[in-house]
Design an enzyme around this catalytic site. Structure first.
Site, PDB file in Angstrom:
ATOM      1  N   ASP A 289       0.900  -1.180   0.144  1.00 27.23           N
ATOM      2  CA  ASP A 289      -0.037   0.040  -0.156  1.00 27.23           C
ATOM      3  C   ASP A 289       1.002   1.302   0.094  1.00 27.23           C
ATOM      4  O   ASP A 289       2.195   1.001   0.057  1.00 27.23           O
ATOM      5  CB  ASP A 289      -0.824  -0.105   1.265  1.00 27.23           C
ATOM      6  CG  ASP A 289      -1.654   0.949   1.317  1.00 27.23           C
ATOM      7  OD1 ASP A 289      -2.161   1.560   0.569  1.00 27.23           O
ATOM      8  OD2 ASP A 289      -2.181   1.509   2.405  1.00 27.23           O
TER       9      ASP A 289
ATOM     10  N   ASP B 290      -0.070   4.810   1.575  1.00 23.49           N
ATOM     11  CA  ASP B 290      -0.055   5.696   2.550  1.00 23.49           C
ATOM     12  C   ASP B 290      -0.061   4.954   3.903  1.00 23.49           C
ATOM     13  O   ASP B 290      -0.710   3.905   4.373  1.00 23.49           O
ATOM     14  CB  ASP B 290      -1.654   6.246   2.617  1.00 23.49           C
ATOM     15  CG  ASP B 290      -1.924   7.413   1.265  1.00 23.49           C
ATOM     16  OD1 ASP B 290      -0.978   8.382   1.352  1.00 23.49           O
ATOM     17  OD2 ASP B 290      -2.902   7.123   0.656  1.00 23.49           O
TER      18      ASP B 290
END
Length: 498
Positions: A52, A54
């Site tokens: 991922d 963030d």
């Protein structure tokens, strides 16, 4: 120095220094750069690493929470026409913790444990003011338990209760508490369901309208942390011939700016596949939404996607097409993310990928747990519990009085909060794991404070979970919580109870 004195059944008093129960160097055993294993994971078997973006590749400073809170508060006042008096409520750092549940109608946050049903702990309902145990009992009709039918659902969302599992939800929880406090302290009647939905929408507007992306891109030095560590991790994986991919909900322009800052303008060379605006968790369950390719300017192309090629940027799509086009399946894949539901749950439960949870809260919490003060308190708590187990078999008035004193002291030790002032540790409520902790162990094979923890391990390393005792096994184990080699107190003497 604390001393344990025991005088029961005319036995001889035997003083034990509390420090004698703590193994030498016990406080130095914890390291915030450690990777912790829930399941056995052999990195030698992992060929593909997924990330991922963030709070996984990009870690953010607390200044971002302040900006999100302030902008959402402005939306409440200017867009939803809430009273101007809300502006006096500034962001409160560290007021809430991740993993809390929020009762939408009773307007309180609570931290829960779960063993088939919830038990409330550290409640802060109706604004910013803590409430007493008696008030909690009145709220729930004489019980501390929340019925399962009020559960927040698999993804943390439900009609009555929501669980906040996202790090980005910290400012939302704080704004909920502040807004409720404003209405309650001013005696203004309001609908808490409307407030919850309006704040949720206001927080969403900060993201959807691009404010958060704009702030970060305009001041990368202020908001992005530890970029050099992300750079080191990617270089190491590539140098060992590992394939990598990125699946994020963020837009390409935002990711490009941040990755260029952390890794350099050729950051895409590290990844075999890059997918932006993926719409997780639906990305993992939707079988229909197709991939679309973006050109160098970020504009959508119309052609059908028959392959996922290195150097290209893709938008949306779904995991089923991803698996079909890449062939990356099962335990060969290790995916890193911070959100237990949106990033990890479906991958582990439905698709058999290995999962790694990023839990930044580990760093400050392990520092607390490593202190002498915490170790002594925990050791005394364990010893005191053993003493109470033994003493409760004695019914004379003196023993009952001592038991009551020990019970009060045990309660005092448990409630001394050395973590978050309002809600304590995100991992434990009193003696038991929190709901967040249970989900962490269920949906992640390994967990760590940041992806940079990988730098401390060889890529052929195998992570082994520690075997911890079940409750019925505990008397046969040496104490696992810094109490050295002492077994359960008075095990032999207690055998007569049966």
């Amino acid at each position: 120095m604390a001393v344990v004195c025991i005088n029961m059944c005319n036995s001889v008093k035997v003083p034990h220094l509390l420090s004698d129960l703590i193994p030498p160097g016990a406080c130095n055993l914890l390291n915030s750069s450690t990777i912790y294993a829930n399941n056995e994971v052999a990195l030698a078997e992992v060929d593909i690493y997924g990330f991922d973006y963030d709070y996984t590749l990009a870690m953010y400073s607390n200044a971002l929470n302040v900006m999100i809170y302030n902008k959402a508060r402005s939306f409440l006042i200017e867009h939803f026409k809430y009273p101007e008096g809300l502006r006096k409520y500034d962001y409160i750092p560290n007021f809430t913790v991740r993993g809390l549940h929020y009762d939408i109608q009773k307007v309180y946050h609570f931290k829960s444990q779960i063993f088939g049903r919830y038990k409330l702990s550290f409640c802060v309902p109706r604004g910013l003011t803590p409430v007493s145990d008696n008030e909690v009992l009145q709220l729930f009709g004489g019980t501390y338990h929340v019925p399962l039918q009020q559960d927040s659902g698999f993804y943390g969302k439900g009609p009555k209760v929501k669980q906040f599992m996202d790090i980005f939800s910290i400012p939302e929880m704080t704004l909920l508490a502040s807004a409720n406090d404003f209405f309650i302290t001013n005696g203004i009647e309001y609908d808490p369901v409307h407030l919850f939905k309006d704040i949720s929408e206001a927080i969403g507007m900060v993201h959807l309208k691009g404010y958060m992306y704009k702030w970060v891109m305009e001041d990368l030095d202020k908001f992005i942390l530890r970029g050099e560590e992300t750079d080191a991790v990617l270089h190491r994986l590539v140098s060992h011939g590992k394939k990598m991919f990125l699946i994020t909900n963020s837009p390409f322009s935002f990711v490009d700016k941040g990755m260029t800052y952390m890794v350099g303008k050729n950051w895409r060379d590290f990844f075999d596949v890059v997918i932006v605006q993926a719409d997780k968790p639906h990305f993992f369950t939707d079988c229909i939404k197709p991939f679309r390719r973006l050109d160098g300017n970020g504009d959508l192309k119309w052609e059908k996607i028959n392959s996922l090629d290195k150097g290209q940027i893709y938008k949306q799509g779904n995991l089923f097409d991803f698996l079909r086009l890449t062939g990356w399946r099962g335990s060969r894949v290790l995916y890193f993310g911070d959100h237990l539901y949106s990033d990890l749950a479906d991958l582990m439960l439905r698709h058999g990928w290995r999962t790694a949870a990023i839990v930044p809260e580990l760093e400050p919490e392990t520092k607390v747990v490593s202190t002498d003060r915490y170790t002594v308190s925990l050791t005394w708590l364990q010893a005191l519990t053993g003493l109470m187990e033994r003493l409760q078999t004695h019914r004379d008035p003196e023993s009952k009085l001592v038991f009551e004193e020990w019970q009060n002291e045990r309660e005092e030790v448990m409630t001394k909060n050395v973590f978050n002032p309002q809600f304590g540790s995100i991992f434990r409520t009193c003696h038991n794991p929190t709901y967040f902790s249970r989900r962490l162990s269920r949906f992640s094979d390994v967990y760590m404070a940041s992806v940079s923890c990988l730098l401390n391990y060889d890529l052929d390393y195998t992570f082994y979970p520690r075997r911890t005792p079940l409750q019925h096994e505990a008397p046969l184990w040496m104490d696992q919580l810094c109490t050295g080699c002492m077994k359960t107190p008075y095990l032999e003497e207690m055998s007569h109870i049966r």
